[in-house]
Enzyme design. Structure first.
Site, PDB file in Angstrom:
ATOM      1  N   HIS A  25      -6.718  -4.904  -1.482  1.00 26.65           N
ATOM      2  CA  HIS A  25      -6.170  -5.873  -1.419  1.00 26.65           C
ATOM      3  C   HIS A  25      -6.343  -6.961  -2.647  1.00 26.65           C
ATOM      4  O   HIS A  25      -6.260  -8.123  -2.499  1.00 26.65           O
ATOM      5  CB  HIS A  25      -6.326  -6.885   0.106  1.00 26.65           C
ATOM      6  CG  HIS A  25      -5.977  -6.002   1.225  1.00 26.65           C
ATOM      7  ND1 HIS A  25      -6.778  -5.276   1.854  1.00 26.65           N
ATOM      8  CD2 HIS A  25      -5.005  -6.015   1.921  1.00 26.65           C
ATOM      9  CE1 HIS A  25      -6.267  -4.520   2.840  1.00 26.65           C
ATOM     10  NE2 HIS A  25      -4.824  -5.214   2.980  1.00 26.65           N
ATOM     11  N   HIS A  69       0.840  -1.334   0.057  1.00 27.58           N
ATOM     12  CA  HIS A  69       0.161   0.055  -0.029  1.00 27.58           C
ATOM     13  C   HIS A  69       0.949   1.226   0.054  1.00 27.58           C
ATOM     14  O   HIS A  69       0.527   2.306   0.195  1.00 27.58           O
ATOM     15  CB  HIS A  69      -0.966  -0.015   1.391  1.00 27.58           C
ATOM     16  CG  HIS A  69      -1.740  -1.245   1.534  1.00 27.58           C
ATOM     17  ND1 HIS A  69      -2.704  -1.738   0.578  1.00 27.58           N
ATOM     18  CD2 HIS A  69      -1.490  -2.082   2.434  1.00 27.58           C
ATOM     19  CE1 HIS A  69      -2.976  -3.029   0.908  1.00 27.58           C
ATOM     20  NE2 HIS A  69      -2.567  -2.979   2.150  1.00 27.58           N
TER      21      HIS A  69
END
Lengths: 226, 332
Positions: B220, B57
Site C-alpha cells: 500500500h 493490487h
C-alpha cells in the site's frame, strides 16, 4: 384517570418510525459540526460518512417501505454498513443490535431497548476493540447503558429513563474533550485532539437523544456540539 | 512528475471492473452496484470462495475468479477495504449452499468488514469460515499486541489451494483448514526501488535516492522496514531470501513453492533474473523449488519492486497447486 407507563410496557406505537426519523433529523442536522470536530481530532471524514450513511438509509426507506420497529432499524443499520472507514461498520453493527430489540412486529419494551443498547455497546467494543476512556463513541454509550439499566430496574417510565440516559451520554461526550485517544480516529493525531469532543461520542449522544425524543416528543439539543 | 491513464479517478474502479468483465465475457460477470466480480456460470454443489480488498493490487483479486479458484471477488477503492455491505452481498453471492470461505488479507479494515459480513450472512443461513493471510515477514514483530503481519503475495497460494480443494468437493471446514495451513507456512519479503503513484496524483507515495532500496515494503505504499544500499539483481534477491530462509528454517532436502512477484512497475526480464538467482541460491543450499510462479500477481499500483514468497510444499499441496485452473490471471 391518568395512566403511567413503566419499563415493562412497550414503547409508544410508532416508536421505531419516530426514532429513526429522529436519527435522520438530528444526526443529519449535525453532520457539519461533527465533520468539523473530526477535522480537528481525526481524519476528517466523519461528516461525509454520516451524510453517506443517512443517504443510503433514506434510500432503504424508499425501497423497503418499513412499517415495524425492526424494519425501521434495519434501514438504518444497512445504511451505515454501506459506508467505509471504521465508523460505518461500527455504527452499522450498533444499529443492528438496536433493531433486534423487538420481534418482527411490534415495538420493544423499554427493558428490551435497554438490553439492545447494552448489546450494541458489546458489539462495538468487540469489533472496535475500544475501552471506556479511549475517546471513542463507547465513552458516550457506556454511561447511557448504565443509566438506562438503572432506570429500568427502578421501574422508571420510558421518557424519564431515556432522558437520564441521554443526559449521561451528553455529559460523557462533552468530557471526551479532556481525554487523549488510544483507539479510533483521534489516536492518530494524539494530543492535537486535546480539547476537542470526539465526534463519534457526540453522534452517539444524539442517537440516544433521538430515542428519548421519540418517546416524549421534546427537542434534542445539539448546540453543544458546535 | 508521474501521469496515469485514467478518466475521472472517481470512476477508476467501476470502469476497470467493467473492462475486465468485457474482456472475459465467457468467464466473468460484474455486479455493478456492489462492485464484485463473479463467475459467469456460478458453480453448484461446492464450497464458495470469496476474497477481496482494496484495489490497486491487480490482477489480485478479480483476476483469480474462475474455475479452480475464486467464485467472487469484491473491490474497494484504491487501497481501501470494500464496505461491509459490499462484502456481505459478495459473500452471499458466493454461497451455493455448502458455505463460504472468505480469504482475507490481514489489514484492519478488511478484517473488520469481512468479519461483520460473515456474522450478518448467518442471518441468511450462510455458513462462513475466514482464512486470514498474514505472510509479510517484514511486519513480524513477534508480539501478541498490534495488527500482526500484513497479507501479501501468499494470498495467491491460498486462493489457488482452497480453490482446487473446493472444486474437488471438500467440505467448508476442510477448505478452510487447507487455506489456514498454507497461510501459516508461507512467508514473503518485498523491496522497492520506487514507490507507486495514486491514479491522478503527480507524485509517488515516497521517494528514494538513486543509491537506496526500500526493504520490507508493503503493498500500500507504506514505508519499508529499512533503507539499504542499492545492489545488483543477485544481491537484491539475497536481501529477500536470507530472512525467509532463516524464518522458514529451510534445510537441505526441503521442497518449496516459490512466487517471484512484481509489484506493478517491474518488467518480466527483471523478474526472470530474480527467479534465476533464487533457484541458484536455493540449489546451493540443497532446497528444491518444486513449483513456482513468476510474474506480477499482487501489485502496488506501479511500484517498481519485487517480492519473494516461499512455502514448504507437501504432496497434497502440490496436487492442489497442479489442479486445473482457469481464470483471467492464472490458467493451466
Amino acid at each position: 384517570m391518568t395512566t403511567t407507563t413503566t419499563s415493562t410496557d412497550t414503547l409508544p406505537d410508532d416508536f421505531g418510525h419516530a426514532f429513526i426519523r429522529g436519527v435522520h433529523e438530528h444526526l443529519g442536522g449535525a453532520a457539519d459540526p461533527l465533520g468539523d470536530l473530526d477535522r480537528r481530532a481525526g481524519d476528517g471524514d466523519f461528516g461525509t460518512n454520516v451524510r453517506t450513511a443517512l443517504k443510503h438509509a433514506a434510500e432503504n426507506i424508499e425501497t423497503d417501505k418499513p412499517s415495524t420497529y425492526r424494519q425501521w432499524g434495519t434501514t438504518m443499520y444497512m445504511g451505515w454498513l454501506a459506508v467505509g472507514g471504521t465508523s460505518g461498520p461500527l455504527f452499522g453493527m450498533f444499529f443492528r443490535d438496536l433493531a433486534k430489540a423487538a420481534d418482527d412486529d411490534g415495538e420493544p419494551t423499554l427493558a428490551q431497548f435497554a438490553e439492545a443498547l447494552a448489546a450494541g455497546q458489546a458489539t462495538i467494543q468487540k469489533y472496535g476493540e475500544a475501552k471506556v476512556g479511549d475517546k471513542t463513541m463507547v465513552d458516550a454509550l457506556d454511561p447511557a447503558v448504565t443509566a438506562l439499566h438503572t432506570a429500568v430496574e427502578a421501574g422508571t417510565p420510558p421518557g424519564e429513563a431515556l432522558a437520564t440516559a441521554e443526559k449521561a451520554a451528553v455529559e460523557a461526550a462533552q468530557a471526551t474533550a479532556e481525554t487523549t485517544a488510544r483507539r479510533g480516529r483521534a489516536s492518530y493525531v494524539g494530543d492535537v485532539a486535546k480539547g476537542v469532543i470526539d465526534p463519534g461520542a457526540a453522534a452517539m449522544a444524539l442517537v440516544i437523544g433521538a430515542a428519548r425524543a421519540a418517546v416524549d416528543g421534546a427537542e434534542v439539543d445539539a448546540a453543544w456540539i458546535g | 512528475m508521474r501521469r496515469s491513464i485514467v478518466n475521472d479517478p472517481e470512476d477508476l474502479i467501476p470502469e476497470a471492473l467493467e473492462g475486465l468483465m468485457l474482456s472475459h465475457p465467457l468467464m466473468l460477470d460484474l455486479h455493478e452496484e456492489h462492485r464484485f466480480i463473479t463467475r459467469r456460470k456460478p458453480a453448484t454443489d461446492k464450497v464458495g470462495l470469496v476474497s477481496g480488498g482494496g484495489s490497486g493490487h491487480e490482477p489480485l483479486h478479480a483476476g483469480f475468479v474462475g474455475t479452480g479458484m475464486l467464485d467472487v471477488a469484491v473491490a474497494g477503492a484504491v487501497f481501501a477495504s470494500p464496505t461491509a455491505l459490499q462484502v456481505l452481498e459478495a459473500t452471499k453471492a458466493a454461497d451455493a449452499g455448502r458455505g463460504v470461505v472468505q480469504i482475507v488479507k490481514n489489514y484492519t479494515g478488511d478484517v473488520l468488514n469481512f468479519r461483520i459480513a460473515g456474522e450478518i450472512s448467518g442471518d441468511d443461513a450462510v455458513r462462513t469460515e475466514m482464512v486470514l493471510v498474514d505472510d509479510d515477514l517484514a511486519t513480524d514483530t513477534g508480539g501478541e499486541d498490534g495488527p500482526g503481519r500484513r497479507g501479501t503475495a501468499a494470498t495467491v497460494i491460498v486462493e489457488k489451494l482452497c480453490g482446487a480443494a473446493a472444486e474437488a468437493g471438500a467440505s467448508l471446514e476442510d477448505v478452510a483448514a487447507i487455506g489456514r495451513r498454507a497461510a501459516s507456512r508461507a512467508r514473503t519479503m518485498s523491496l522497492a526501488l520506487s514507490a507507486g503513484t495514486h491514479p491522478g496524483d503527480t507524485e509517488p507515495q515516497f521517494t528514494l535516492e538513486d543509491d537506496e532500496v526500500e526493504l520490507g515494503v508493503g503493498i500500500h505504499g507504506e514505508r519499508g522496514r529499512e533503507r539499504v544500499p542499492f545492489r545488483d539483481a543477485d544481491g537484491l534477491t539475497e536481501l529477500l531470501l536470507e530472512p525467509l530462509r532463516a524464518e522458514l528454517d529451510l534445510h537441505r532436502g526441503d521442497e518449496v513453492l516459490a512466487i517471484v512477484n512484481g509489484l506493478g512497475g517491474t518488467y518480466p526480464l527483471e523478474l526472470n533474473l530474480v527467479a534465476r538467482s533464487l533457484h541458484h541460491h536455493l540449489a546451493d543450499a540443497g532446497v528444491a523449488i518444486q513449483r513456482s510462479l513468476v510474474g506480477s500477481y499482487v501489485t502496488s499500483l506501479d511500484m517498481h519492486g519485487i517480492s519473494i514468497t516461499l512455502m514448504p510444499l507437501d504432496d497434497e499441496q502440490a496436487r492442489l497447486w497442479d489442479a486445473p485452473v482457469r481464470t483471467p490471471a492464472l490458467t493451466w
